[in-house]
Design an enzyme around this catalytic site. Structure first.
Site, PDB file in Angstrom:
ATOM      1  N   CYS A   1       0.858  -1.188   0.000  1.00 57.25           N
ATOM      2  CA  CYS A   1       0.000   0.000   0.000  1.00 57.25           C
ATOM      3  C   CYS A   1       0.894   1.238   0.000  1.00 57.25           C
ATOM      4  O   CYS A   1       2.039   1.190   0.476  1.00 57.25           O
ATOM      5  CB  CYS A   1      -0.863  -0.040   1.255  1.00 57.25           C
ATOM      6  SG  CYS A   1      -1.852   1.439   1.527  1.00 57.25           S
TER       7      CYS A   1
ATOM      8  N   HIS B   1       5.070   5.052   2.586  1.00 56.67           N
ATOM      9  CA  HIS B   1       5.181   6.211   3.487  1.00 56.67           C
ATOM     10  C   HIS B   1       5.975   5.851   4.746  1.00 56.67           C
ATOM     11  O   HIS B   1       6.794   6.640   5.209  1.00 56.67           O
ATOM     12  CB  HIS B   1       3.790   6.672   3.938  1.00 56.67           C
ATOM     13  CG  HIS B   1       3.085   7.602   2.987  1.00 56.67           C
ATOM     14  ND1 HIS B   1       3.253   7.567   1.633  1.00 56.67           N
ATOM     15  CD2 HIS B   1       2.199   8.607   3.207  1.00 56.67           C
ATOM     16  CE1 HIS B   1       2.500   8.506   1.062  1.00 56.67           C
ATOM     17  NE2 HIS B   1       1.847   9.153   2.003  1.00 56.67           N
TER      18      HIS B   1
ATOM     19  N   SER C   1       0.782   3.534   1.965  1.00 63.74           N
ATOM     20  CA  SER C   1       1.158   3.827   3.358  1.00 63.74           C
ATOM     21  C   SER C   1       2.409   3.053   3.767  1.00 63.74           C
ATOM     22  O   SER C   1       3.176   3.530   4.598  1.00 63.74           O
ATOM     23  CB  SER C   1       0.027   3.456   4.315  1.00 63.74           C
ATOM     24  OG  SER C   1      -1.120   4.146   3.946  1.00 63.74           O
TER      25      SER C   1
ATOM     26  N   CYS D   1      -7.278  -3.005   3.822  1.00 60.66           N
ATOM     27  CA  CYS D   1      -6.967  -1.574   3.670  1.00 60.66           C
ATOM     28  C   CYS D   1      -7.536  -1.000   2.381  1.00 60.66           C
ATOM     29  O   CYS D   1      -8.370  -0.123   2.400  1.00 60.66           O
ATOM     30  CB  CYS D   1      -5.464  -1.297   3.748  1.00 60.66           C
ATOM     31  SG  CYS D   1      -5.117   0.455   3.462  1.00 60.66           S
TER      32      CYS D   1
ATOM     33  N   HIS E   1       0.647  -3.673   6.661  1.00 65.71           N
ATOM     34  CA  HIS E   1      -0.583  -3.586   7.468  1.00 65.71           C
ATOM     35  C   HIS E   1      -1.772  -4.243   6.783  1.00 65.71           C
ATOM     36  O   HIS E   1      -2.765  -4.539   7.417  1.00 65.71           O
ATOM     37  CB  HIS E   1      -0.922  -2.117   7.762  1.00 65.71           C
ATOM     38  CG  HIS E   1      -1.126  -1.311   6.522  1.00 65.71           C
ATOM     39  ND1 HIS E   1      -0.088  -0.854   5.766  1.00 65.71           N
ATOM     40  CD2 HIS E   1      -2.259  -0.917   5.892  1.00 65.71           C
ATOM     41  CE1 HIS E   1      -0.559  -0.196   4.723  1.00 65.71           C
ATOM     42  NE2 HIS E   1      -1.865  -0.229   4.757  1.00 65.71           N
TER      43      HIS E   1
HETATM   44  N1  COD Z   1      -0.731  14.659  -8.653  1.00 62.97           N
HETATM   45  C1  COD Z   1      -1.509  13.643  -9.123  1.00 62.97           C
HETATM   46  N2  COD Z   1      -1.252  12.331  -8.874  1.00 62.97           N
HETATM   47  C2  COD Z   1      -0.157  12.033  -8.156  1.00 62.97           C
HETATM   48  C3  COD Z   1       0.709  13.032  -7.657  1.00 62.97           C
HETATM   49  C4  COD Z   1       0.396  14.399  -7.949  1.00 62.97           C
HETATM   50  N3  COD Z   1       1.156  15.412  -7.530  1.00 62.97           N
HETATM   51  N4  COD Z   1       1.722  12.438  -6.982  1.00 62.97           N
HETATM   52  C5  COD Z   1       1.475  11.101  -7.043  1.00 62.97           C
HETATM   53  N5  COD Z   1       0.348  10.850  -7.738  1.00 62.97           N
HETATM   54  C6  COD Z   1      -0.274   9.576  -8.030  1.00 62.97           C
HETATM   55  C7  COD Z   1       0.688   8.442  -8.349  1.00 62.97           C
HETATM   56  O1  COD Z   1       1.065   8.438  -9.702  1.00 62.97           O
HETATM   57  C8  COD Z   1      -0.153   7.213  -7.971  1.00 62.97           C
HETATM   58  O2  COD Z   1      -0.892   6.733  -9.049  1.00 62.97           O
HETATM   59  C9  COD Z   1      -1.113   7.725  -6.880  1.00 62.97           C
HETATM   60  O3  COD Z   1      -0.955   9.154  -6.838  1.00 62.97           O
HETATM   61  C10 COD Z   1      -0.795   7.154  -5.495  1.00 62.97           C
HETATM   62  O4  COD Z   1      -1.099   5.806  -5.508  1.00 62.97           O
HETATM   63  P1  COD Z   1      -0.264   4.640  -4.774  1.00 62.97           P
HETATM   64  O5  COD Z   1      -0.695   3.349  -5.389  1.00 62.97           O
HETATM   65  O6  COD Z   1       1.176   4.993  -4.757  1.00 62.97           O
HETATM   66  O7  COD Z   1      -0.731   4.708  -3.258  1.00 62.97           O
HETATM   67  P2  COD Z   1      -2.062   4.111  -2.581  1.00 62.97           P
HETATM   68  O8  COD Z   1      -3.226   4.400  -3.439  1.00 62.97           O
HETATM   69  O9  COD Z   1      -1.837   2.689  -2.189  1.00 62.97           O
HETATM   70  O10 COD Z   1      -2.117   4.962  -1.207  1.00 62.97           O
HETATM   71  C11 COD Z   1      -2.447   6.304  -1.229  1.00 62.97           C
HETATM   72  C12 COD Z   1      -2.653   6.876   0.197  1.00 62.97           C
HETATM   73  C13 COD Z   1      -3.078   8.297   0.027  1.00 62.97           C
HETATM   74  C14 COD Z   1      -3.725   6.127   0.954  1.00 62.97           C
HETATM   75  C15 COD Z   1      -1.376   6.711   1.036  1.00 62.97           C
HETATM   76  O11 COD Z   1      -0.262   7.041   0.329  1.00 62.97           O
HETATM   77  C16 COD Z   1      -1.468   7.508   2.330  1.00 62.97           C
HETATM   78  O12 COD Z   1      -1.400   8.712   2.397  1.00 62.97           O
HETATM   79  N6  COD Z   1      -1.625   6.754   3.387  1.00 62.97           N
HETATM   80  C17 COD Z   1      -1.823   7.244   4.714  1.00 62.97           C
HETATM   81  C18 COD Z   1      -3.246   7.030   5.094  1.00 62.97           C
HETATM   82  C19 COD Z   1      -3.436   5.806   5.890  1.00 62.97           C
HETATM   83  O13 COD Z   1      -2.574   5.400   6.612  1.00 62.97           O
HETATM   84  N7  COD Z   1      -4.586   5.163   5.734  1.00 62.97           N
HETATM   85  C20 COD Z   1      -4.982   4.031   6.516  1.00 62.97           C
HETATM   86  C21 COD Z   1      -4.179   2.816   6.354  1.00 62.97           C
HETATM   87  S1  COD Z   1      -3.414   2.686   4.846  1.00 62.97           S
HETATM   88 ZN    ZN Z   2      -2.964   0.844   3.478  1.00 64.45          ZN
END
Ligand code: COD
Ligand code: ZN
Length: 383
Positions: free
Chosen positions: A55, A60, A57, A183, A76
């Site tokens: 994920c 992160h 996260s 998640c 997680h």
């Molecule tokens: N503008 C547009 N798109 C963007 C930008 C930008 N500036 N930067 C990155 N992206 C795109 C990437 O190309 C990608 O496609 C997407 O954003 C992010 O996707 P992933 O696959 O890397 O990440 P996810 O979807 O698995 O997770 C995103 C979250 C926002 C949930 C995560 O990163 C986060 O902030 N997690 C903390 C929240 C949390 O803990 N939640 C509960 C348990 S996970």
């Molecule tokens: Zn997650």
């Protein structure tokens, strides 16, 4: 399957298991190691993992954007089978199929007792102690104490979690896929159908078309949204997003105006529902500014780097819009996640398109390479 016995006999099994696990020794450094996993103490459960998702996260935590203690075992989003339980554990028993819960449900704190919300006071996400509820760790490697992550730590063949951080699921659940129910699906799909309660015929914008954003799109579509605008800087995400229900795509890097202005022009006055699934303060503000002034709802699922703030124009708030955070779709995790699994088994939600890659656990580094290359929606590691 080894080490599976009856509830009563496993109470007496007090041995340490040595197994393969991923350890982040410091920021941006992940290696596979042999780790000792202690038996569960009272109120704890040891799980033999079957699958875990990568994920955003996790990325992160490994990068330190979510503050954790090093060295730690990340992960997680997990599914597994209970190996043994500590004294007093009653909600699961050895042999049960389970999900790990990134936010627990203790059913005693003010958050759990309130009908809304789910951010249980016994969570270990923000802030993260990296320790079990008694303040100790169950992991060691090369004589060193290894910290837990969100009290789940799923990047390991065996993990130990508090009973409040695990839930039994339907025995028919496919264990190579169902981890994303812990998640990706609740965070994304739940943000749309439960937190925002997207309405039929509405317009939506989703910032970020990764794992969480894709699940949000799925939830908007299932709720009958008529227009779903997907925003991402990686255009490789667009074909899959369209297959899930995105009607229009925007790459902010190619626009001459701020993306929120383009969204407003496309919809006349702004969308009914905006979602942020990236974790950047600038995209949180862009999502807010994309909303209909009067009734728009902006849902933030991402977490930004620590100490970052964002500011909203003071004149854009009083008009009636709603800004709301959503963690795991606001679902009370222990109550609701098994219901999501059952809904999947009854073909009411199809989570399969959210998994694009599956790799053996020992190919973790390859999995992160594919993730960082922007190729995945979700890559699931199989044990
Ligand atoms: N503008 C547009 N798109 C963007 C930008 C930008 N500036 N930067 C990155 N992206 C795109 C990437 O190309 C990608 O496609 C997407 O954003 C992010 O996707 P992933 O696959 O890397 O990440 P996810 O979807 O698995 O997770 C995103 C979250 C926002 C949930 C995560 O990163 C986060 O902030 N997690 C903390 C929240 C949390 O803990 N939640 C509960 C348990 S996970
Ligand atoms: Zn997650």
């Amino acid at each position: 399957m080894q080490n599976i016995g009856t509830k009563h006999s496993t109470h007496k099994k007090k041995y340490t298991i040595t197994c393969l696990a991923a350890i982040a020794w410091k920021k941006n450094s992940l290696s596979l190691e042999n780790v000792e996993v202690e038996p569960p103490k009272a109120g704890e459960v040891r799980i033999k993992m079957t699958s875990t998702g990568i994920c955003g996260s996790d990325d992160h935590t490994i990068k330190g954007i979510i503050t954790v203690k090093y060295p730690f075992i990340p992960g997680h989003e997990g599914a597994g089978i209970v190996e043994s339980v500590g004294e007093g554990v009653s909600s699961v028993q050895p042999g049960d199929k389970v999900l790990t819960l990134p936010v627990p449900q203790c059913r005693e704190c003010s958050a759990c007792l309130h009908p809304k919300g789910n951010f249980c006071e016994k969570q270990d996400l923000l802030p993260s102690s990296g320790l079990m509820l008694d303040g100790t760790s169950r992991f060691t490697c090369k004589g060193e104490k290894i910290y837990h992550c969100f009290r789940t730590s799923t990047f390991t063949e065996y993990t130990v979690v508090p009973e409040i951080s695990v839930v039994k699921i339907d025995a028919a659940a496919p264990m190579d896929k169902i981890c994303i129910m812990s998640c990706e699906v609740p965070t994304g799909y739940g943000a749309a159908v439960h937190s925002a309660q997207v309405t039929p015929g509405s317009t939506c914008v989703v910032f970020g078309l990764g794992g969480i954003g894709s699940a949000i799109v799925m939830g908007c579509k299932a709720s009958g949204a008529s227009r779903i605008i997907g925003v991402d800087i990686n255009e490789e995400k667009f074909p899959r997003a369209k297959a899930l229900g995105v009607t229009d795509v925007l790459n902010p890097s190619n626009l001459k105006k701020p993306v929120q202005e383009v969204v407003k022009e496309m919809t006349g006055i702004g969308v009914d529902f905006a979602f942020e699934a990236i974790g950047l303060t600038e995209t949180m503000v862009a999502a807010w500014d994309s909303c209909n002034l009067s009734h728009g709802v902006c849902i933030i699922t991402g977490v930004s780097a620590p100490n970052l703030q964002f500011s909203l124009s003071g004149q854009t708030v009083f008009t009636g819009r709603t800004l709301k955070g959503s963690c795991l779709g606001d679902y009370k995790t222990k109550d609701c996640f098994p219901q999501l699994v059952t809904a999947y088994l009854q073909n009411k939600i199809n989570i399969d398109p959210l998994i694009t890659h599956q790799l053996p656990f020992d190919q973790l580094h390859k999995a992160f390479e594919v993730y960082h290359a922007g190729k995945t929606i979700r890559c699931v590691l199989l044990f």
